[in-house]
Design a protein around this motif. Structure first.
Motif, PDB file in Angstrom:
ATOM      1  N   MET A 175       0.824  -1.201   0.000  1.00 27.11           N
ATOM      2  CA  MET A 175       0.000   0.000   0.000  1.00 27.11           C
ATOM      3  C   MET A 175       0.867   1.264   0.000  1.00 27.11           C
ATOM      4  O   MET A 175       0.576   2.203  -0.690  1.00 27.11           O
ATOM      5  CB  MET A 175      -0.938   0.016   1.196  1.00 27.11           C
ATOM      6  N   TRP A 191      -7.155   4.632   4.403  1.00 30.61           N
ATOM      7  CA  TRP A 191      -5.870   4.640   3.702  1.00 30.61           C
ATOM      8  C   TRP A 191      -5.150   5.976   3.891  1.00 30.61           C
ATOM      9  O   TRP A 191      -3.934   6.022   4.068  1.00 30.61           O
ATOM     10  CB  TRP A 191      -6.074   4.306   2.235  1.00 30.61           C
ATOM     11  N   ARG A 238      -6.231   4.285  -4.427  1.00 29.56           N
ATOM     12  CA  ARG A 238      -4.918   4.941  -4.363  1.00 29.56           C
ATOM     13  C   ARG A 238      -4.984   6.334  -4.989  1.00 29.56           C
ATOM     14  O   ARG A 238      -4.465   7.309  -4.429  1.00 29.56           O
ATOM     15  CB  ARG A 238      -3.867   4.091  -5.073  1.00 29.56           C
ATOM     16  N   GLU A 252      -8.188  -1.149  -6.156  1.00 29.79           N
ATOM     17  CA  GLU A 252      -7.018  -0.594  -5.478  1.00 29.79           C
ATOM     18  C   GLU A 252      -6.526   0.676  -6.161  1.00 29.79           C
ATOM     19  O   GLU A 252      -6.155   1.640  -5.506  1.00 29.79           O
ATOM     20  CB  GLU A 252      -5.890  -1.620  -5.383  1.00 29.79           C
TER      21      GLU A 252
END
Length: 162
Positions: free
Chosen positions: A1, A34, A147, A143
């Motif tokens: 990540m 995140w 992101r 993802e």
């Protein structure tokens, strides 16, 4: 990540906030914390990062952030009205100088013709000011969308609050 780009961006955010004696709090939905993870990966981030909410469900947005049920009913969770309410709730609950919020459809399902997969709404706010909002449409898998949302949220925070 975490990668070199996210690390460098988080460091820039930290330096920016520390130079102004500001603290940040976050409210995240589709990114699942995140942003908070990226900024807390930086040693010493407790000097400029207060905390974050992961409010994935509508109920959590209402209960933890005070997002009005009428806002969710009229505009949906993925809307600028909702991310503005998330920012207001975060600022009120945390007492920080800045807050950001994210709510979107990362996929692979859940999209609609009016809000396709990759639609992400953002909010940024400074205490005492009206929240700023934006909507982006990102491409890629789950993802990748998430992101891109993290990067956009942090880069725009730097741009909005020089």
């Amino acid at each position: 990540m975490m990668d070199a780009h996210l690390d460098a961006l988080a460091r820039r955010v930290g330096e920016h906030l520390q130079a102004r004696h500001w603290r940040l709090a976050t409210a995240e939905s589709c990114t699942g914390g995140w942003v908070a993870q990226v900024v807390t990966a930086i040693a010493g981030s407790s000097a400029w990062f207060d905390g974050g909410f992961v409010t994935y469900s509508n109920e959590a947005k209402q209960r933890l952030l005070g997002v009005p049920s009428i806002t969710l009913a009229r505009h949906g969770a993925v809307s600028e009205a909702t991310t503005a309410a998330m920012v207001r709730g975060t600022l009120e609950r945390c007492g920080t100088e800045l807050a950001l919020s994210i709510s979107g459809i990362a996929g692979p399902g859940g999209g609609s013709p009016t809000k396709p997969v990759g639609t992400v709404c953002f909010g940024w706010g400074k205490a005492g000011e009206a929240p700023r909002t934006a909507t982006c449409h990102f491409k890629g898998d789950r993802e990748s969308v998430r992101r891109q949302a993290v990067i956009h949220a942090l880069e725009t925070l730097l741009a909005h609050y020089p």
